[in-house]
Every structure is written in structure tokens, then in C-alpha cells.
Design an enzyme around this catalytic site. Sequence first.
Site, PDB file in Angstrom:
ATOM      1  N   SER A 194       0.831  -1.206   0.000  1.00  0.00           N
ATOM      2  CA  SER A 194       0.000   0.000   0.000  1.00  0.00           C
ATOM      3  C   SER A 194       0.862   1.251   0.000  1.00  0.00           C
ATOM      4  O   SER A 194       0.392   2.312  -0.387  1.00  0.00           O
ATOM      5  CB  SER A 194      -0.899   0.090   1.230  1.00  0.00           C
ATOM      6  OG  SER A 194      -1.139  -1.146   1.779  1.00  0.00           O
TER       7      SER A 194
ATOM      8  N   HIS B  65      -1.750  -2.401  -6.962  1.00  0.00           N
ATOM      9  CA  HIS B  65      -2.352  -2.056  -5.683  1.00  0.00           C
ATOM     10  C   HIS B  65      -3.868  -2.183  -5.751  1.00  0.00           C
ATOM     11  O   HIS B  65      -4.550  -1.338  -6.322  1.00  0.00           O
ATOM     12  CB  HIS B  65      -1.923  -0.630  -5.296  1.00  0.00           C
ATOM     13  CG  HIS B  65      -2.422  -0.201  -3.959  1.00  0.00           C
ATOM     14  ND1 HIS B  65      -2.785   1.089  -3.672  1.00  0.00           N
ATOM     15  CD2 HIS B  65      -2.647  -0.914  -2.826  1.00  0.00           C
ATOM     16  CE1 HIS B  65      -3.200   1.148  -2.414  1.00  0.00           C
ATOM     17  NE2 HIS B  65      -3.129  -0.047  -1.890  1.00  0.00           N
TER      18      HIS B  65
ATOM     19  N   GLU C 248      -4.629   0.340  -8.867  1.00  0.00           N
ATOM     20  CA  GLU C 248      -3.526   1.242  -9.229  1.00  0.00           C
ATOM     21  C   GLU C 248      -2.383   0.363  -9.711  1.00  0.00           C
ATOM     22  O   GLU C 248      -1.929  -0.520  -8.982  1.00  0.00           O
ATOM     23  CB  GLU C 248      -3.043   2.022  -8.000  1.00  0.00           C
ATOM     24  CG  GLU C 248      -3.894   3.198  -7.599  1.00  0.00           C
ATOM     25  CD  GLU C 248      -3.301   3.961  -6.396  1.00  0.00           C
ATOM     26  OE1 GLU C 248      -3.180   5.181  -6.469  1.00  0.00           O
ATOM     27  OE2 GLU C 248      -2.962   3.319  -5.385  1.00  0.00           O
TER      28      GLU C 248
ATOM     29  N   ASN D 125      -3.666   6.532  -1.571  1.00  0.00           N
ATOM     30  CA  ASN D 125      -3.312   6.651  -0.155  1.00  0.00           C
ATOM     31  C   ASN D 125      -2.659   7.986   0.151  1.00  0.00           C
ATOM     32  O   ASN D 125      -2.751   8.492   1.262  1.00  0.00           O
ATOM     33  CB  ASN D 125      -2.409   5.494   0.271  1.00  0.00           C
ATOM     34  CG  ASN D 125      -3.232   4.225   0.450  1.00  0.00           C
ATOM     35  OD1 ASN D 125      -4.448   4.290   0.580  1.00  0.00           O
ATOM     36  ND2 ASN D 125      -2.577   3.076   0.428  1.00  0.00           N
TER      37      ASN D 125
HETATM   38  P1  NAD Z   1      -2.370 -10.230   6.055  1.00  0.00           P
HETATM   39  O1  NAD Z   1      -1.620 -10.166   7.343  1.00  0.00           O
HETATM   40  O2  NAD Z   1      -3.814 -10.571   6.090  1.00  0.00           O
HETATM   41  O3  NAD Z   1      -1.681 -11.277   5.105  1.00  0.00           O
HETATM   42  C1  NAD Z   1      -0.305 -11.417   4.950  1.00  0.00           C
HETATM   43  C2  NAD Z   1      -0.010 -12.864   4.686  1.00  0.00           C
HETATM   44  O4  NAD Z   1       1.330 -12.983   4.269  1.00  0.00           O
HETATM   45  C3  NAD Z   1      -0.182 -13.760   5.927  1.00  0.00           C
HETATM   46  O5  NAD Z   1      -1.017 -14.850   5.600  1.00  0.00           O
HETATM   47  C4  NAD Z   1       1.243 -14.226   6.205  1.00  0.00           C
HETATM   48  O6  NAD Z   1       1.297 -15.535   6.753  1.00  0.00           O
HETATM   49  C5  NAD Z   1       1.856 -14.170   4.819  1.00  0.00           C
HETATM   50  N1  NAD Z   1       3.303 -14.112   4.818  1.00  0.00           N
HETATM   51  C6  NAD Z   1       4.133 -13.413   5.617  1.00  0.00           C
HETATM   52  N2  NAD Z   1       5.430 -13.649   5.273  1.00  0.00           N
HETATM   53  C7  NAD Z   1       5.394 -14.494   4.229  1.00  0.00           C
HETATM   54  C8  NAD Z   1       6.399 -15.109   3.434  1.00  0.00           C
HETATM   55  N3  NAD Z   1       7.675 -14.893   3.686  1.00  0.00           N
HETATM   56  N4  NAD Z   1       5.998 -15.923   2.435  1.00  0.00           N
HETATM   57  C9  NAD Z   1       4.685 -16.132   2.201  1.00  0.00           C
HETATM   58  N5  NAD Z   1       3.710 -15.603   2.926  1.00  0.00           N
HETATM   59  C10 NAD Z   1       4.063 -14.799   3.935  1.00  0.00           C
HETATM   60  O7  NAD Z   1      -2.114  -8.824   5.337  1.00  0.00           O
HETATM   61  P2  NAD Z   1      -2.976  -8.102   4.198  1.00  0.00           P
HETATM   62  O8  NAD Z   1      -3.905  -7.159   4.821  1.00  0.00           O
HETATM   63  O9  NAD Z   1      -3.487  -9.143   3.259  1.00  0.00           O
HETATM   64  O10 NAD Z   1      -1.859  -7.221   3.476  1.00  0.00           O
HETATM   65  C11 NAD Z   1      -0.946  -7.786   2.566  1.00  0.00           C
HETATM   66  C12 NAD Z   1      -0.318  -6.683   1.719  1.00  0.00           C
HETATM   67  O11 NAD Z   1      -1.353  -5.999   1.041  1.00  0.00           O
HETATM   68  C13 NAD Z   1       0.432  -5.633   2.506  1.00  0.00           C
HETATM   69  O12 NAD Z   1       1.560  -5.225   1.761  1.00  0.00           O
HETATM   70  C14 NAD Z   1      -0.572  -4.501   2.631  1.00  0.00           C
HETATM   71  O13 NAD Z   1       0.034  -3.234   2.768  1.00  0.00           O
HETATM   72  C15 NAD Z   1      -1.255  -4.599   1.295  1.00  0.00           C
HETATM   73  N6  NAD Z   1      -2.616  -4.030   1.247  1.00  0.00           N
HETATM   74  C16 NAD Z   1      -3.486  -4.219   2.259  1.00  0.00           C
HETATM   75  C17 NAD Z   1      -4.767  -3.680   2.180  1.00  0.00           C
HETATM   76  C18 NAD Z   1      -5.756  -3.905   3.286  1.00  0.00           C
HETATM   77  O14 NAD Z   1      -6.803  -3.238   3.283  1.00  0.00           O
HETATM   78  N7  NAD Z   1      -5.511  -4.813   4.203  1.00  0.00           N
HETATM   79  C19 NAD Z   1      -5.136  -2.956   1.051  1.00  0.00           C
HETATM   80  C20 NAD Z   1      -4.224  -2.797  -0.004  1.00  0.00           C
HETATM   81  C21 NAD Z   1      -2.964  -3.348   0.122  1.00  0.00           C
END
Ligand code: NAD
Length: 706
Positions: free
Chosen positions: A428, A449, A461, A499
Site C-alpha cells: 500500500s 495495488h 492502481e 493513499n
Molecule cells: P495479512 O496479514 O492478512 O496477510 C499477509 C499474509 O502474508 C499472511 O497470511 C502471512 O502468513 C503471509 N506471509 C508473511 N510472510 C510471508 C512469506 N515470507 N511468504 C509467504 N507468505 C508470507 O495482510 P494483508 O492485509 O493481506 O496485506 C498484505 C499486503 O497488502 C500488505 O503489503 C498490505 O500493505 C497490502 N494491502 C493491504 C490492504 C488492506 O486493506 N488490508 C489494502 C491494499 C494493500
Amino acid sequence: MTPFTVTIADGIARVVLDLPGESVNKITRGVRDELDAILTSLGADATVRGVVLLSGKEDTFIAGADIDEFVALPSREAAHTLVRTGQALINRIPSLGKPVVAAIHGACLGGGLEAALACTYRVATEHEKTKLGLPEVQLGIIPAAGGCQRLPRLIGLQAALDIILAGKVLPARVAYRRGIVDDLVHPAILERVAVDVARRLADGWRPTRPTGGLKGWLLEGNPAGRALVFSLARKQVLAKTGGHYPAPLAALDAVAEGLRHGIPAGLEREARHFADLAVGDVSRALVGIFFATTALKKDFGGAEGVEPRSVQRLGILGAGFMGSGIGGTAATQTGVDVRFRDTGLAAVGKGIAGARHILDARLKRRRLTKFEHRRLTALLSGGTNWAGFGRTDLVIEAVFEDLEVKHQVFRELEGHVRDECILASNTSTIPITRIASVLRRPERILGMHFFSPVEKMPLLEVITTAQTASWVTATAVDFGRRMGKTVVVVRDEPGFWVNRILAPYLNEAGRLVAEGADVREIDRRMKQYGFPVGPITLLDEVGLDVGLKASRVLHEAFGERMAPVAGLQALVEAGRLGRKTGRGFYRYDGGRRRGIDESVRDIVGAGSGPTPADVEDRLVYAMLNEAALAMEAGVVRTPRDGDIAAIFGIGFPPFRGGPLRELDRVGAVRAVEVLRRLETKYGPRFAPAPALVQQAEQGIHFYLKT
Ligand code: NAD
């Protein structure tokens, strides 16, 4: 080349519309003029007993009026004349003295449906391309060629309002069930059935249509019942639009006028409302969005002319909240093979279950057949190793938002994929260039994104770095579109576009709470401005921890202007992360909001004083000014991209056309004035963007004035 072909056989005239040089049929000046002449000649031809109206296009009947013509209307008077001419033409259909049957295959929308409604009978094909509706209010106007008169008379008042006030478009099957079409047939026999019906109608046969029964009469068949329906509908419209969209109320008035004083009076009211709306700001903004999204479908963000490569197999790193959403949406929309990888089997299982949930929901809503559901579900697989990644064409990373973790997974990933595989991050906030710095082949990495929930949010994005190859950009944009997203290509700057403009707005909301403003009052003011939810609700939904993390990155990049509010950290430390932990600014229980959490004030250290002044200006101008700064920095290529991304990514009020169009509307002189006042009162974070100051001095705008 003329738009119509007329053939007469056995007393039935087949009138086929096939607009030359266009992929769809629309009602242009030429179409109107020629149809007028054809109706005159068919009316006078004693050998013609009935008429069938058909389309020569593959998948449109008539898609509506010509939007270019409507946009070019120079004045209210011109709009009024245009509508009155159109109404007079359509009125000629029922007064021809001969039955006219509409044979509908493909899109039958707006003026197209209004013409069909004037016919004696409607036959439609049972085909996924056949859709009927009156989407006018979505462009800020109303059905003004008799739609507000004829639809209620055909299917009943409530059923008609349901379509007109929301600008609905219905699949043929549903239109048939609601009585808009009389018959549903296979495309192969459409013409034959229509000709046959025209002949029977000419012989005196009349269809019987349901009347709505006693309940229908009680509600709609008498003035008191109708008044109740109108008053309820008005309340619903106001609740839904906050009074910002005049078209649904105008449509309601045109329907009411027609039912009270007859069709001619109703038509005149339609024309008057249309003329006012067509030249108004709201319609201009909504039409702008329509044109922008249409243009974006052909835009590859600078990679035009480069062939996108095919993506058949998708890898997802991190099967968490976002990963499972992306994988599930990709399988549903594109039918690609999706392979998840996470660190533990439980996480993989949860991710696949989440993705499957998206497919299940579509099955439940009958958007997928059981067969398709089974086939698509079988495309989802995963594990803790790299099995399957050697065959992927695109891998989207969605692991924790931590540069170290991202570096580690990308380094490892590079050793397991083909050289042509595209690597995308769903980060993000972390600049893609920083992620790419550890890669052997930085030209194949970019940001994709997505917004949460992925299956619902319409925006993607795509973030490119100076090194991203154009075929990589073109392929990511193409794949995003296949996933059903509106794609905007943005430059790799902290926070990207959405963002970045959101952060100062949310920060300002946090500041207002710390100064003692009522949480509900802040949300209420921004809903009144036109946002779907207020900023405090949004923070609770996004997660306070996520917001804080993003704020820190932006603070580091842009300095004090983006400094997170002190209280936010305290709330996160107290475990109040928003809806997901049941407590944020509001309290939640069993997924439902239970009111404000009064103890927030103790944590953020605020007294509960009166609502500070300037609430609306501080929130709105924090976002508008940041949009001007980011536009100036070239984060988006055009104001159009910035506005569409703000509307689809944040829910910026569509009737305002986006933050940059809103700045144009307000005018740079006034915007700079407001910002300077806020700067004096609240500090340098409100210093007006140099671009605005320049615009104010030179009398220019973001958009070219037409
Ligand atoms: P989340 O914590 O739900 O999921 C992350 C996952 O990654 C977990 O299941 C974890 O076990 C896994 N993980 C961690 N290290 C790993 C590795 N080395 N290999 C494989 N898997 C691994 O987080 P999320 O909310 O899904 O966010 C993920 C990404 O998306 C982040 O970069 C976040 O900034 C971005 N994002 C989030 C949102 C949101 O609203 N949550 C929106 C847009 C972007």
C-alpha cells in the site's frame, strides 16, 4: 449508406436499424430524421398492416441516445427543443394506426427502451447480451422520451420507480418477469416470432397483461395510494443521495405529473426537467466520469501499442486477507490457474477458503452456474513450497507490509520463476523502486495495488518505476481489466495516488478528534459533503494499525505535513485497531457497530469541547490540496486519472467529478484563499500547492475549459 433498411413482405414491414460506421446503434439526429420519414411512408402505405422494428447489430438493439450530441447542447433551450422533437417522433409509433413490434436482441437502453415501450408489443431474446433499462439518472438526467410515462403504465408505479430512480439495467429474463417484455425467445427465432405477432395484432388479437390485483389497486390505482408511494420513494431517494443528485427527484416529479394530468403534461414536465439537468454541473460531472472510464478502457498508461502478454497462471505470495481476495477475484473473473504460497499450511488453507468464498457468493447470487463454480474452484491450489511457481506468468505478492520481508520473498521468488514472469507487489505504501532494488531483473516488477475488499472495490492502481518494461505495464493493466477493474497507471511515489491524498484527510480527522470534535459529527459532515462513509468510520474499517503504518511512510517522505496524530499510536498500542478488534473509534459487537467508544477521548488526550470550527474545510482541503500537489509531482498522468482513482478508490463524491474537477469548480483563487486562511489558523500543512497559486495567478485550470 442510410441507417435503416425497410423490407415489406405479406403486409408486414421489417424496419432494420444498422447505424453505419458504429459498433452500436444509437439515436442520432440522422436516425431520428430517417425514422420520421419511414413512419410517414409506412403510415400512408395501405399494403402495410404491421411493423417490426429490428437491429442489424450483433449485440445491441439500441444502446440509447447519442451522448456526444447531448454533451454538445449549448443551452437549456436547445436541450428542451431536442427532447420535444424526440418525444414527438416516439409518439408517432403508438399513433401510427398499425401495430409495431419491437424485436429486441442485445442492449436496449435509455431512448432505445423508450422507443420499445411506445411499441404495441415487445419480444426479447433470452441471451446474456440482451439487457433492458433506463440508466439516465446515472448520467444526471432523466428518461425524457416518454420513459417516465409509459413504464409506470406498463408495469405499475412501484416497479417502474425501482428502475427509473436507480437507473437500473435488467437482464432480459428479469425484464420479462417484471412485464417489460411480453415474450422471451431464442435468438434464432426472434424475427419469425415478431413478424408472426405483428400479423396477429393486425388481425385484431390483443395481449392480456397482468393488472397488479387488489394490492396494486390499493397502492397505485387511486390518488391516496399513489401519494403514499411517491412520498416513500422521495424519502428513500433523499436518504440515498443526501440531496446531491437532482435527477431522481426530477424523474419522480415527471412520473407524478403524468399520472395526475395525463401523458402530454407528463411529457412536457420530462422535457423541462431534462433541459435543466442536461446543462447542470452534476450531469456534466457524471458524464465526465462516463467518458473517462470509457477512455481508460483503452489506455495502457504510456504502454500503448505494446502487446500485453497472456497470463494463464497466477501465483500469489501471502494467502492473507488481500492475497485470498486477489486470487479469488482472479479465478472468478479470468479463469486463470491460481497458486498460493504462504508460510504455514493453515494460512494457505484459510486463503483458499477465502478465495472460494468469493466463488460461492457468486454461485449463490446466480452469477455462476454450478458447473462453472466447480470448474473455477478447481483452479485454486496452494502450498508452503514453490511448487507450481515455475509455470506462472504473473506473481502478485501480498505478504506483510514490511520492506525486509518483501525483500526476502522477492529474492527467493526470483530463483523459482521464469525470466518472463511478471512480479507485482500489492504494497500500500512501500515504493516499488525500493522493493525492486534487490532484484536481478527490476524491469519486470511493478505495483498492482488492489483495494479491500478486492472482489468489490472497482479500482486497481498499477505502479510503474523508471525501469518497468512497457510490456510488463501493458500486461498488468490488461490483466487488471480482465479482473473487472478500472485501472489507473500511477508513478512510483510514496502512497502512490489514492493513499497519498487520503492520508492528510484521515490525519486531519484524527486531529479534530484530539481537539474535542464529536466523532459522529465529523463523519456526518463528510457524508453530507457526499462521501459514502465519514473519515472516522473509514479509519475503523481500514484498521488503525494499517493507517498508522501508512502515515509513518508518508511522514518520512513528505515531512511534517503528513505527521500522524499522536493519539493514533496510543489507540493502536491500546489494541484498538478498528472493526477487526471490535474497538476503534466506535465499538463493534458481532460485526455490528454499537456506537461511539467514549474512552477514546481519554486515550487521545482530548477534552470534549464543542465541535471545532472549519471541520469541513479542514478535511476537504487537506485532500484537495494534496491532490494538487501529487498532480503537480506527476503521480498521475492526467487530472482524469486522478479524479477517477479518487472516486473509485475512496468514494470521492461522484457528483463533484473528483478532487481536481472540484478544485476547478471552486476556482483556484478561492481555493488558495481558503488554504491561506487555514494555514494562518492551523499551520503550514495547509500551505497551498504551488500549482494552485500559479493557477490563481494565471487564471488556468486542471482541465481545459470547453
Ligand atoms: P495479512 O496479514 O492478512 O496477510 C499477509 C499474509 O502474508 C499472511 O497470511 C502471512 O502468513 C503471509 N506471509 C508473511 N510472510 C510471508 C512469506 N515470507 N511468504 C509467504 N507468505 C508470507 O495482510 P494483508 O492485509 O493481506 O496485506 C498484505 C499486503 O497488502 C500488505 O503489503 C498490505 O500493505 C497490502 N494491502 C493491504 C490492504 C488492506 O486493506 N488490508 C489494502 C491494499 C494493500
